[in-house]
Write a protein that holds these residues in place. Structure first.
Motif, PDB file in Angstrom:
ATOM      1  N   ASN A   3       0.814  -1.224   0.000  1.00  0.00           N
ATOM      2  CA  ASN A   3       0.000   0.000   0.000  1.00  0.00           C
ATOM      3  C   ASN A   3       0.845   1.270   0.000  1.00  0.00           C
ATOM      4  OD1 ASN A   3      -2.400  -1.378  -0.087  1.00  0.00           O
ATOM      5  ND2 ASN A   3      -2.928  -1.041   2.055  1.00  0.00           N
ATOM      6  N   ARG A   4       1.981   1.236   0.636  1.00  0.00           N
ATOM      7  CA  ARG A   4       2.813   2.450   0.724  1.00  0.00           C
ATOM      8  C   ARG A   4       3.384   2.860  -0.637  1.00  0.00           C
ATOM      9  NH1 ARG A   4       5.712  -1.666   2.987  1.00  0.00           N
ATOM     10  NH2 ARG A   4       7.817  -2.041   2.230  1.00  0.00           N
ATOM     11  N   TYR A   5       3.357   1.966  -1.623  1.00  0.00           N
ATOM     12  CA  TYR A   5       3.867   2.267  -2.966  1.00  0.00           C
ATOM     13  C   TYR A   5       2.753   2.675  -3.934  1.00  0.00           C
ATOM     14  CZ  TYR A   5       8.007  -0.093  -1.192  1.00  0.00           C
ATOM     15  OH  TYR A   5       9.094  -0.453  -0.444  1.00  0.00           O
ATOM     16  N   ARG A   6       1.566   2.822  -3.417  1.00  0.00           N
ATOM     17  CA  ARG A   6       0.396   3.126  -4.254  1.00  0.00           C
ATOM     18  C   ARG A   6       0.581   4.442  -5.017  1.00  0.00           C
ATOM     19  NH1 ARG A   6      -4.157   6.475  -2.761  1.00  0.00           N
ATOM     20  NH2 ARG A   6      -5.986   5.982  -4.032  1.00  0.00           N
ATOM     21  N   HIS A   7       0.252   4.389  -6.304  1.00  0.00           N
ATOM     22  CA  HIS A   7       0.118   5.588  -7.136  1.00  0.00           C
ATOM     23  C   HIS A   7      -1.293   5.554  -7.678  1.00  0.00           C
ATOM     24  CE1 HIS A   7       4.287   7.016  -7.255  1.00  0.00           C
ATOM     25  NE2 HIS A   7       4.599   5.732  -7.130  1.00  0.00           N
ATOM     26  N   HIS A   8      -1.938   6.709  -7.737  1.00  0.00           N
ATOM     27  CA  HIS A   8      -3.323   6.710  -8.209  1.00  0.00           C
ATOM     28  C   HIS A   8      -3.618   7.957  -9.036  1.00  0.00           C
ATOM     29  CE1 HIS A   8      -3.759   9.420  -4.792  1.00  0.00           C
ATOM     30  NE2 HIS A   8      -4.905   9.802  -5.319  1.00  0.00           N
ATOM     31  N   ILE A   9      -4.659   7.831  -9.834  1.00  0.00           N
ATOM     32  CA  ILE A   9      -5.127   8.949 -10.647  1.00  0.00           C
ATOM     33  C   ILE A   9      -6.637   8.823 -10.805  1.00  0.00           C
ATOM     34  CG2 ILE A   9      -4.709   7.726 -12.806  1.00  0.00           C
ATOM     35  CD1 ILE A   9      -4.022  10.466 -14.063  1.00  0.00           C
ATOM     36  N   ASP A  10      -7.325   9.944 -10.740  1.00  0.00           N
ATOM     37  CA  ASP A  10      -8.749   9.971 -11.057  1.00  0.00           C
ATOM     38  C   ASP A  10      -8.863  10.062 -12.571  1.00  0.00           C
ATOM     39  OD1 ASP A  10      -9.166  10.034  -8.339  1.00  0.00           O
ATOM     40  OD2 ASP A  10      -9.776  12.125  -8.265  1.00  0.00           O
ATOM     41  N   ILE A  11      -9.384   9.005 -13.186  1.00  0.00           N
ATOM     42  CA  ILE A  11      -9.510   8.982 -14.646  1.00  0.00           C
ATOM     43  C   ILE A  11     -10.733   9.771 -15.082  1.00  0.00           C
ATOM     44  CG2 ILE A  11      -9.840   7.501 -16.655  1.00  0.00           C
ATOM     45  CD1 ILE A  11      -8.332   5.339 -15.157  1.00  0.00           C
ATOM     46  N   VAL A  12     -11.846   9.543 -14.417  1.00  0.00           N
ATOM     47  CA  VAL A  12     -13.097  10.259 -14.684  1.00  0.00           C
ATOM     48  C   VAL A  12     -13.662  10.668 -13.337  1.00  0.00           C
ATOM     49  CG1 VAL A  12     -15.445  10.094 -15.608  1.00  0.00           C
ATOM     50  CG2 VAL A  12     -13.587   8.882 -16.751  1.00  0.00           C
ATOM     51  N   THR A  13     -14.093  11.910 -13.208  1.00  0.00           N
ATOM     52  CA  THR A  13     -14.735  12.357 -11.979  1.00  0.00           C
ATOM     53  C   THR A  13     -16.175  12.752 -12.270  1.00  0.00           C
ATOM     54  OG1 THR A  13     -13.919  14.609 -12.285  1.00  0.00           O
ATOM     55  CG2 THR A  13     -12.582  13.156 -10.935  1.00  0.00           C
ATOM     56  N   LYS A  14     -16.981  12.746 -11.222  1.00  0.00           N
ATOM     57  CA  LYS A  14     -18.398  13.103 -11.384  1.00  0.00           C
ATOM     58  C   LYS A  14     -18.522  14.422 -12.121  1.00  0.00           C
ATOM     59  CE  LYS A  14     -20.629  10.774  -7.572  1.00  0.00           C
ATOM     60  NZ  LYS A  14     -21.437   9.860  -8.308  1.00  0.00           N
TER      61      LYS A  14
END
Length: 101
Positions: free
Chosen positions: A65-76
């Motif tokens: 979990n500490r290596y997590r990278h994330h991006i919001d691809i589509v938002t409301k």
């Protein structure tokens, strides 16, 4: 009133495995991609740059979990007021660290 008459409807679907193709270099293996909305979650793995479906749910190893990278691809609201929010999270696996350490 003709200004309020519905005359068409556009629907689209995304095949996420195909959307993830050509994202990773051909020598990349051991990456989990978790795609989630408010309603559902799927995990895709990457083997030699090619994504494959691992299954429904968040199947990544929580010890990374500490290596997590994330991006919001589509938002409301991106496409309509009812658009789902799509979040892509990327995690390494044991295989990734065995190859790159």
């Amino acid at each position: 009133d003709d200004n309020l008459k519905l005359v068409g409807f556009i629907v689209s679907s995304i095949v996420w495995r195909e959307a993830l193709e050509n994202v990773f270099a051909g020598d990349v293996s051991g990456v989990d991609c978790v795609l989630r909305t408010e309603q559902q979650t799927y995990t895709y793995g990457v083997n030699e740059g090619v994504p494959y479906v691992r299954g429904q749910g968040d199947l990544h190893d929580p010890s990374y979990n500490r290596y997590r990278h994330h991006i919001d691809i589509v938002t409301k609201g991106d496409f309509s007021n009812t658009s789902a929010t799509y979040i892509l999270e990327v995690y390494p696996t044991d295989e990734f660290f065995a190859t790159h350490s």
